[in-house]
Design a protein around this motif. Structure first.
Motif: not given
Length: 295
Positions: A197-219
């Motif tokens: 719930e605290a995460m949802l309080a700071v994230l905009a409803p349409e927020a995006t999360f982009t992670s770059d693992g480059g195939g080297k780590v799980r992402a």
């Protein structure tokens, strides 16, 4: 790739070393890669040293900027093929602010955030060059036209088109660093407490999360869209994968960032884009090859 050994300042003009900051700033913003940017600066200096002794250059800075920008455009065109086969989303390399030489601090403070560099990926190589030269480095249209080998009217059109594409996605007003830091601290507390719930309080409803693992780590292989999905993904992640993490706030690219460790090893760097009230996007660089300059 190992760091290159800096060349001496170009012969003939002992004070040309003072242009390194601007050249690096252009190259890094064009490519989003530290070593490639340094290599282009070195190549530009080398071409200065190899120029014809009869060549009369009245404005060394303009000559250097033109050569470097053309090199960067060519390199970015080649990079498109490399990034097409990159595993998962591609993000720029972050740079820890305290690793930068003092004469680069001015560059870091202006339009060097990860969110801004990601935004520039919307532009083609020439658009990107024209936009940066005009909007960040305040170059004249005549200089941009010479660099792109176009007419001044055509250069104006390129800048205008790029400006409109960037304006569509950029926050209307600049957000001060303290507002970003406040949101990052709230986000960090929510992650450490595993409080959805605290995460949802700071994230905009349409927020995006982009992670770059480059195939080297799980992402995640694709950006995660929506606050609910992001919070669900982050919730309990340490228990799911049995990875003990610790976090601290740091500064990369001249802005607050979340630094994540797995044991004593640097694991990820996360930066945010925000309107000052909520987090609109999270960019997490996890590829270990891209964390060399974030330490």
């Amino acid at each position: 790739m190992a760091m290159t050994v800096p060349l001496s300042p170009p012969s003939g003009h002992d004070d040309l070393e003072r242009y390194r900051t601007r050249l690096f700033g252009i190259a890094y913003r064009m490519l989003g890669q530290v070593q490639d940017a340094e290599d282009l600066v070195q190549e530009t200096f080398l071409r200065w040293q190899q120029r014809s002794p009869t060549e009369d250059i009245r404005e060394p800075e303009a000559w250097l900027v033109t050569v470097l920008t053309r090199l960067a455009i060519d390199r970015l065109r080649h990079a498109a093929a490399e990034r097409a086969v990159y595993i998962g989303p591609w993000l720029p390399e972050p740079i820890a602010s305290d690793r930068l030489a003092p004469d680069r601090e001015v560059e870091v403070a202006s339009d060097l955030s990860l969110a801004f560099l990601v935004l520039l990926e919307r532009l083609g190589p020439e658009e990107r060059a024209a936009f940066l030269l005009r909007e960040v480095f305040d170059s004249g249209y005549d200089e941009i036209a010479r660099t792109l080998e176009r007419s001044e009217a055509a250069a104006r059109q390129v800048v205008h088109r790029a400006r409109e594409r960037v304006r569509e996605a950029r926050a209307r007003f600049p957000v001060p660093p303290d507002a970003k830091e406040r949101l990052l601290r709230s986000f960090l507390r929510a992650i450490e407490a595993d409080d959805k719930e605290a995460m949802l309080a700071v994230l905009a409803p349409e927020a995006t999360f982009t992670s770059d693992g480059g195939g080297k780590v799980r992402a995640a292989r694709r950006p995660v869209r929506g606050a609910e999905r992001i919070a669900r993904m982050l919730s309990g992640i340490e228990r799911k994968f049995h990875w003990p993490f610790r976090y601290r706030l740091g500064h990369v690219n001249g802005e607050p960032a979340l630094i994540q460790f797995r044991g004593d090893a640097l694991f990820a760097v996360s930066c945010i884009d925000t309107d000052g009230e909520r987090i609109r996007a999270v960019y997490r660089v996890m590829n270990p090859d891209k964390l060399r300059y974030a330490r």
